[in-house]
Design an enzyme around this catalytic site. Structure first.
Site, PDB file in Angstrom:
ATOM      1  N   ASP A  58     -38.122  22.001  -3.663  1.00  0.00           N
ATOM      2  CA  ASP A  58     -36.856  22.091  -3.056  1.00  0.00           C
ATOM      3  C   ASP A  58     -35.974  21.224  -3.689  1.00  0.00           C
ATOM      4  O   ASP A  58     -36.408  19.985  -4.380  1.00  0.00           O
ATOM      5  CB  ASP A  58     -37.060  21.623  -1.527  1.00  0.00           C
ATOM      6  CG  ASP A  58     -37.492  22.350  -0.674  1.00  0.00           C
ATOM      7  OD1 ASP A  58     -37.747  23.720  -0.972  1.00  0.00           O
ATOM      8  OD2 ASP A  58     -38.033  22.097   0.142  1.00  0.00           O
ATOM      9  N   TYR A  76     -48.219  15.024  -1.731  1.00  0.00           N
ATOM     10  CA  TYR A  76     -46.942  14.897  -1.298  1.00  0.00           C
ATOM     11  C   TYR A  76     -46.863  13.713  -0.399  1.00  0.00           C
ATOM     12  O   TYR A  76     -47.612  13.541   0.492  1.00  0.00           O
ATOM     13  CB  TYR A  76     -46.315  16.101  -0.697  1.00  0.00           C
ATOM     14  CG  TYR A  76     -46.124  17.391  -1.417  1.00  0.00           C
ATOM     15  CD1 TYR A  76     -45.083  17.574  -2.060  1.00  0.00           C
ATOM     16  CD2 TYR A  76     -47.557  18.311  -1.309  1.00  0.00           C
ATOM     17  CE1 TYR A  76     -45.001  19.020  -2.757  1.00  0.00           C
ATOM     18  CE2 TYR A  76     -47.090  19.530  -2.207  1.00  0.00           C
ATOM     19  CZ  TYR A  76     -46.082  19.757  -2.659  1.00  0.00           C
ATOM     20  OH  TYR A  76     -45.972  20.893  -3.666  1.00  0.00           O
ATOM     21  N   ASP A 131     -35.404  21.026   6.704  1.00  0.00           N
ATOM     22  CA  ASP A 131     -35.311  19.809   6.085  1.00  0.00           C
ATOM     23  C   ASP A 131     -33.745  19.334   6.418  1.00  0.00           C
ATOM     24  O   ASP A 131     -33.049  19.728   7.067  1.00  0.00           O
ATOM     25  CB  ASP A 131     -35.593  19.966   4.621  1.00  0.00           C
ATOM     26  CG  ASP A 131     -34.635  20.891   3.755  1.00  0.00           C
ATOM     27  OD1 ASP A 131     -33.624  20.987   4.453  1.00  0.00           O
ATOM     28  OD2 ASP A 131     -34.685  21.111   2.715  1.00  0.00           O
ATOM     29  N   ARG A 188     -42.475  21.536   4.693  1.00  0.00           N
ATOM     30  CA  ARG A 188     -41.635  21.581   5.484  1.00  0.00           C
ATOM     31  C   ARG A 188     -42.351  22.436   6.835  1.00  0.00           C
ATOM     32  O   ARG A 188     -41.840  21.995   8.084  1.00  0.00           O
ATOM     33  CB  ARG A 188     -40.158  22.632   5.144  1.00  0.00           C
ATOM     34  CG  ARG A 188     -39.555  21.618   4.182  1.00  0.00           C
ATOM     35  CD  ARG A 188     -38.291  22.615   3.762  1.00  0.00           C
ATOM     36  NE  ARG A 188     -38.896  23.432   2.775  1.00  0.00           N
ATOM     37  CZ  ARG A 188     -38.368  24.631   2.667  1.00  0.00           C
ATOM     38  NH1 ARG A 188     -37.255  25.286   3.520  1.00  0.00           N
ATOM     39  NH2 ARG A 188     -38.923  25.613   1.891  1.00  0.00           N
TER      40      ARG A 188
END
Length: 303
Positions: free
Chosen positions: A84, A112, A126, A219
């Protein structure tokens, strides 16, 4: 033009052509650091421009005598897994024949670190999106949070975000949404979470580490986790700390090291394929998307 000036330009161009030849002879994969803000495509373009400074379009104010050559692609480069624009971290890059290795990186393990905020949900899942829901989170304790994480470990089903790089009728869903068109969510699909742990819990904020397989959206994980806790949440910060063999601390080259010398030293070379592998790759390439077109891995909403 004086002969001495012509000679200096000729020498300079010869040096640049030599550098370009070395660059074009690079084949393999390496990792760079993608900072928060630009899309993965933007970062790749910046990298390409940094490397192609060696290419002699102009020199000492003298125009390229054959401008048609500028349209040629002197460097084959691609990335193996979109991040992203709001995310940072490891972005694996293939150069030359290394671009053929990127499909393996897309399917491999990734790690992550995500910072989420409880109590607010956004349309993009987000911090870049608009708040669409607010709920209480006072009932959520650290113990309850950690217990709920267990439900999201292993083989799970996950619905990709609406704002994603996935496509409908050949167009990215995120683009269609921004154009005001209605888009239905893709069906849930199986994804793998190898490990999931809570690193910090300071409501409304929390930090989690996740190791997952290809096609996974952090997400969606944060959104689903909050719903399971009878609340809502969105991601404030996201960083990819590992992709395949490349880690953020040891391997990801920052922008000041996007040089031929540094990349040559960091490059993991391509294994030489056998005759059977070459034929298999030719058949496969006719049906598979290019690495930078592949989806998942918290696919970019703008890229």
């Amino acid at each position: 033009m004086r002969s001495s000036s012509r000679a200096a330009i000729a020498i300079s161009m010869a040096i640049q052509n030599s550098s370009l030849s070395k660059l074009q002879s690079c084949n393999g994969i390496f990792a760079i650091y993608k900072k928060q803000g630009p899309t993965s495509a933007d970062v790749l373009n910046t990298l390409k421009k940094a490397l192609l400074k060696v290419y002699p379009y102009t020199e000492a104010g003298v125009a390229n005598p054959n401008p048609r050559k500028r349209n040629k692609q002197p460097l084959k480069i691609g990335h193996g897994g979109t991040l992203d624009s709001n995310a940072s971290g490891v972005l694996v890059v293939g150069i030359g024949e290394g671009t053929k290795m990127l499909t393996t990186m897309l399917a491999g393990s990734k790690k992550y670190r995500a910072i989420g905020e409880l109590g607010k949900a956004t349309d993009t899942l987000d911090v870049t999106g608009n708040v669409v829901e607010e709920k209480s989170y006072d009932h959520i304790t650290k113990e309850v949070f950690e217990e709920k994480l267990k439900q999201f470990t292993g083989e799970i089903m996950q619905v990709p975000p609406l704002y994603s790089a996935l496509k409908k009728d050949g167009k990215r869903m995120s683009v269609l949404l921004k154009q005001g068109q209605e888009v239905e969510a893709k069906p849930a699909r199986p994804v793998t979470v190898y490990s999931l742990s809570l690193q910090d819990f300071s409501p409304p904020y929390f930090t989690i580490d996740v190791e997952c397989g290809g096609g996974f959206y952090v997400r969606s994980l944060v959104d689903d986790l909050a719903k399971a806790l009878s609340s809502c949440a969105h991601i404030k910060e996201l960083s990819r700390t590992k992709q395949g063999q490349f880690t953020l601390e040891e391997h990801a080259l920052k922008e000041d090291r996007w040089t031929l010398t540094d990349i040559s030293q960091a490059l993991q070379p391509c294994p030489k394929p056998s005759g059977q592998q070459k034929n298999a790759k030719k058949t496969k390439s006719k049906h598979m998307p290019t690495p930078s077109e592949s989806k998942g891995d918290d696919g970019n909403t703008n890229d």
